[in-house]
Design a protein around this motif. Structure first.
Motif, PDB file in Angstrom:
ATOM      1  N   SER A   1    -142.586  14.849   9.837  1.00 56.94           N
ATOM      2  CA  SER A   1    -142.147  13.469   9.690  1.00 56.94           C
ATOM      3  C   SER A   1    -143.161  12.624   8.925  1.00 56.94           C
ATOM      4  O   SER A   1    -142.852  11.515   8.520  1.00 56.94           O
ATOM      5  N   ARG A   2    -144.345  13.151   8.730  1.00 58.00           N
ATOM      6  CA  ARG A   2    -145.376  12.383   8.034  1.00 58.00           C
ATOM      7  C   ARG A   2    -145.553  12.802   6.580  1.00 58.00           C
ATOM      8  O   ARG A   2    -146.470  12.324   5.914  1.00 58.00           O
ATOM      9  N   THR A   3    -144.717  13.692   6.096  1.00 58.28           N
ATOM     10  CA  THR A   3    -144.817  14.129   4.708  1.00 58.28           C
ATOM     11  C   THR A   3    -143.431  14.182   4.087  1.00 58.28           C
ATOM     12  O   THR A   3    -142.428  14.318   4.786  1.00 58.28           O
ATOM     13  N   GLY A   4    -143.380  14.073   2.778  1.00 56.11           N
ATOM     14  CA  GLY A   4    -142.153  14.271   2.020  1.00 56.11           C
ATOM     15  C   GLY A   4    -140.940  13.528   2.538  1.00 56.11           C
ATOM     16  O   GLY A   4    -140.996  12.321   2.803  1.00 56.11           O
ATOM     17  N   PRO A   5    -139.846  14.255   2.698  1.00 57.80           N
ATOM     18  CA  PRO A   5    -138.579  13.624   3.106  1.00 57.80           C
ATOM     19  C   PRO A   5    -138.660  12.925   4.462  1.00 57.80           C
ATOM     20  O   PRO A   5    -138.026  11.890   4.671  1.00 57.80           O
ATOM     21  N   GLY A   6    -139.452  13.448   5.364  1.00 54.82           N
ATOM     22  CA  GLY A   6    -139.603  12.824   6.677  1.00 54.82           C
ATOM     23  C   GLY A   6    -140.218  11.446   6.575  1.00 54.82           C
ATOM     24  O   GLY A   6    -139.777  10.500   7.235  1.00 54.82           O
ATOM     25  N   ARG A   7    -141.212  11.321   5.733  1.00 49.17           N
ATOM     26  CA  ARG A   7    -141.860  10.021   5.525  1.00 49.17           C
ATOM     27  C   ARG A   7    -140.885   9.025   4.904  1.00 49.17           C
ATOM     28  O   ARG A   7    -140.830   7.868   5.315  1.00 49.17           O
ATOM     29  N   VAL A   8    -140.099   9.471   3.932  1.00 47.41           N
ATOM     30  CA  VAL A   8    -139.106   8.597   3.297  1.00 47.41           C
ATOM     31  C   VAL A   8    -138.059   8.159   4.320  1.00 47.41           C
ATOM     32  O   VAL A   8    -137.685   6.985   4.383  1.00 47.41           O
ATOM     33  N   LEU A   9    -137.589   9.098   5.130  1.00 53.29           N
ATOM     34  CA  LEU A   9    -136.581   8.785   6.143  1.00 53.29           C
ATOM     35  C   LEU A   9    -137.111   7.758   7.142  1.00 53.29           C
ATOM     36  O   LEU A   9    -136.419   6.779   7.461  1.00 53.29           O
ATOM     37  N   VAL A  10    -138.324   7.941   7.614  1.00 56.39           N
ATOM     38  CA  VAL A  10    -138.929   6.989   8.549  1.00 56.39           C
ATOM     39  C   VAL A  10    -139.072   5.621   7.877  1.00 56.39           C
ATOM     40  O   VAL A  10    -138.785   4.585   8.492  1.00 56.39           O
ATOM     41  N   ALA A  11    -139.467   5.599   6.620  1.00 56.90           N
ATOM     42  CA  ALA A  11    -139.630   4.326   5.903  1.00 56.90           C
ATOM     43  C   ALA A  11    -138.293   3.599   5.746  1.00 56.90           C
ATOM     44  O   ALA A  11    -138.212   2.381   5.970  1.00 56.90           O
ATOM     45  N   VAL A  12    -137.250   4.322   5.390  1.00 63.26           N
ATOM     46  CA  VAL A  12    -135.929   3.695   5.239  1.00 63.26           C
ATOM     47  C   VAL A  12    -135.445   3.171   6.586  1.00 63.26           C
ATOM     48  O   VAL A  12    -134.925   2.052   6.680  1.00 63.26           O
ATOM     49  N   TYR A  13    -135.617   3.957   7.636  1.00 62.94           N
ATOM     50  CA  TYR A  13    -135.239   3.494   8.973  1.00 62.94           C
ATOM     51  C   TYR A  13    -136.025   2.242   9.348  1.00 62.94           C
ATOM     52  O   TYR A  13    -135.473   1.293   9.919  1.00 62.94           O
ATOM     53  N   ALA A  14    -137.304   2.218   9.050  1.00 66.52           N
ATOM     54  CA  ALA A  14    -138.129   1.053   9.387  1.00 66.52           C
ATOM     55  C   ALA A  14    -137.655  -0.187   8.637  1.00 66.52           C
ATOM     56  O   ALA A  14    -137.583  -1.279   9.217  1.00 66.52           O
ATOM     57  N   VAL A  15    -137.320  -0.033   7.368  1.00 71.55           N
ATOM     58  CA  VAL A  15    -136.809  -1.165   6.585  1.00 71.55           C
ATOM     59  C   VAL A  15    -135.503  -1.672   7.185  1.00 71.55           C
ATOM     60  O   VAL A  15    -135.304  -2.879   7.346  1.00 71.55           O
ATOM     61  N   PHE A  16    -134.607  -0.763   7.530  1.00 72.61           N
ATOM     62  CA  PHE A  16    -133.340  -1.174   8.134  1.00 72.61           C
ATOM     63  C   PHE A  16    -133.551  -1.785   9.512  1.00 72.61           C
ATOM     64  O   PHE A  16    -132.843  -2.721   9.889  1.00 72.61           O
ATOM     65  N   ALA A  17    -134.499  -1.276  10.263  1.00 66.66           N
ATOM     66  CA  ALA A  17    -134.802  -1.858  11.572  1.00 66.66           C
ATOM     67  C   ALA A  17    -135.252  -3.302  11.415  1.00 66.66           C
ATOM     68  O   ALA A  17    -134.766  -4.199  12.116  1.00 66.66           O
ATOM     69  N   LEU A  18    -136.150  -3.532  10.492  1.00 66.56           N
ATOM     70  CA  LEU A  18    -136.658  -4.879  10.239  1.00 66.56           C
ATOM     71  C   LEU A  18    -135.551  -5.788   9.708  1.00 66.56           C
ATOM     72  O   LEU A  18    -135.357  -6.904  10.200  1.00 66.56           O
ATOM     73  N   ALA A  19    -134.808  -5.311   8.723  1.00 65.75           N
ATOM     74  CA  ALA A  19    -133.764  -6.129   8.100  1.00 65.75           C
ATOM     75  C   ALA A  19    -132.658  -6.487   9.093  1.00 65.75           C
ATOM     76  O   ALA A  19    -132.248  -7.654   9.193  1.00 65.75           O
ATOM     77  N   ALA A  20    -132.154  -5.506   9.810  1.00 63.05           N
ATOM     78  CA  ALA A  20    -131.052  -5.763  10.746  1.00 63.05           C
ATOM     79  C   ALA A  20    -131.498  -6.652  11.897  1.00 63.05           C
ATOM     80  O   ALA A  20    -130.770  -7.571  12.297  1.00 63.05           O
ATOM     81  N   THR A  21    -132.684  -6.407  12.420  1.00 65.23           N
ATOM     82  CA  THR A  21    -133.179  -7.205  13.541  1.00 65.23           C
ATOM     83  C   THR A  21    -133.453  -8.639  13.110  1.00 65.23           C
ATOM     84  O   THR A  21    -133.069  -9.590  13.812  1.00 65.23           O
ATOM     85  N   ALA A  22    -134.095  -8.825  11.975  1.00 65.33           N
ATOM     86  CA  ALA A  22    -134.395 -10.177  11.487  1.00 65.33           C
ATOM     87  C   ALA A  22    -133.116 -10.935  11.163  1.00 65.33           C
ATOM     88  O   ALA A  22    -132.963 -12.107  11.532  1.00 65.33           O
ATOM     89  N   ARG A  23    -132.190 -10.287  10.490  1.00 61.50           N
ATOM     90  CA  ARG A  23    -130.922 -10.928  10.145  1.00 61.50           C
ATOM     91  C   ARG A  23    -130.178 -11.346  11.412  1.00 61.50           C
ATOM     92  O   ARG A  23    -129.685 -12.471  11.510  1.00 61.50           O
ATOM     93  N   ALA A  24    -130.085 -10.452  12.369  1.00 59.75           N
ATOM     94  CA  ALA A  24    -129.377 -10.754  13.610  1.00 59.75           C
ATOM     95  C   ALA A  24    -130.062 -11.889  14.361  1.00 59.75           C
ATOM     96  O   ALA A  24    -129.388 -12.772  14.908  1.00 59.75           O
ATOM     97  N   ALA A  25    -131.384 -11.881  14.398  1.00 58.03           N
ATOM     98  CA  ALA A  25    -132.109 -12.942  15.103  1.00 58.03           C
ATOM     99  C   ALA A  25    -131.818 -14.306  14.488  1.00 58.03           C
ATOM    100  O   ALA A  25    -131.530 -15.276  15.206  1.00 58.03           O
ATOM    101  N   VAL A  26    -131.859 -14.382  13.173  1.00 61.05           N
ATOM    102  CA  VAL A  26    -131.564 -15.649  12.494  1.00 61.05           C
ATOM    103  C   VAL A  26    -130.119 -16.068  12.759  1.00 61.05           C
ATOM    104  O   VAL A  26    -129.853 -17.236  13.078  1.00 61.05           O
ATOM    105  N   GLN A  27    -129.179 -15.135  12.657  1.00 63.62           N
ATOM    106  CA  GLN A  27    -127.778 -15.468  12.877  1.00 63.62           C
ATOM    107  C   GLN A  27    -127.525 -15.910  14.314  1.00 63.62           C
ATOM    108  O   GLN A  27    -126.801 -16.870  14.552  1.00 63.62           O
ATOM    109  N   ILE A  28    -128.118 -15.206  15.264  1.00 70.09           N
ATOM    110  CA  ILE A  28    -127.921 -15.565  16.675  1.00 70.09           C
ATOM    111  C   ILE A  28    -128.533 -16.924  16.974  1.00 70.09           C
ATOM    112  O   ILE A  28    -127.942 -17.738  17.697  1.00 70.09           O
ATOM    113  N   LEU A  29    -129.693 -17.208  16.416  1.00 75.25           N
ATOM    114  CA  LEU A  29    -130.367 -18.477  16.685  1.00 75.25           C
ATOM    115  C   LEU A  29    -129.742 -19.668  15.965  1.00 75.25           C
ATOM    116  O   LEU A  29    -129.836 -20.799  16.445  1.00 75.25           O
ATOM    117  N   THR A  30    -129.103 -19.429  14.821  1.00 73.74           N
ATOM    118  CA  THR A  30    -128.615 -20.561  14.030  1.00 73.74           C
ATOM    119  C   THR A  30    -127.103 -20.743  14.040  1.00 73.74           C
ATOM    120  O   THR A  30    -126.632 -21.871  13.885  1.00 73.74           O
TER     121      THR A  30
END
Length: 147
Positions: A14-43
């Protein structure tokens, strides 16, 4: 004395090659979805509570999947498998309902229309996650057999 080949484990995979890319994409989606939802829920929660809560759920699932894929061990692997399966079920169910009854979703979720607002990455990502986890499990079983 001949050197033995390095063993590939869930951690090293998970720390090399495709595993690293997969973790990075998941992390970006985790941040994006959570931040978007937080703003929408709060506003604007009253405008589309179901959609915003589903986006928050997606964010939590992405966070759990990110951690599960990035870590080693059977428990982390199982958590990642379950979270990817929940994610796939979510995108299929929400995607279907958002097409069949658009009025029920006055605003998009991460999983609406199978993730079309995110280039269908939410539809493809859990499939890639499950395939990667299966690959890592095979590597681990092979390493156990050769040990």
């Amino acid at each position: 004395m001949p050197e033995s080949a390095p063993q590939t484990t869930a951690t090293s995979a998970s720390r090399t090659g495709p595993g690293r890319v997969l973790v990075a994409v998941y992390a970006v989606f985790a941040l994006a979805a959570t931040a978007r939802a937080a703003v929408q829920i709060l506003t604007r929660f009253d405008e589309a509570p179901l959609a915003y809560l589903l986006s928050a759920l997606a964010g939590v699932v992405y966070i759990v999947a990110t951690v599960g894929i990035a870590r080693s061990g059977r428990t982390s692997h199982r958590v990642a498998m379950v979270s990817c399966a929940v994610e796939l079920a979510g995108v299929l169910v929400v995607g279907s309902f958002s097409l069949l009854d658009p009025a029920a979703f006055p605003d998009d979720t991460v999983w609406s229309r199978f993730g079309s607002g995110y280039l269908f990455i939410p539809l493809v990502l859990p499939v890639l996650g499950l395939l990667w986890l299966r690959h890592v499990a095979r590597l681990d079983r092979a390493a156990e057999r050769s040990a």
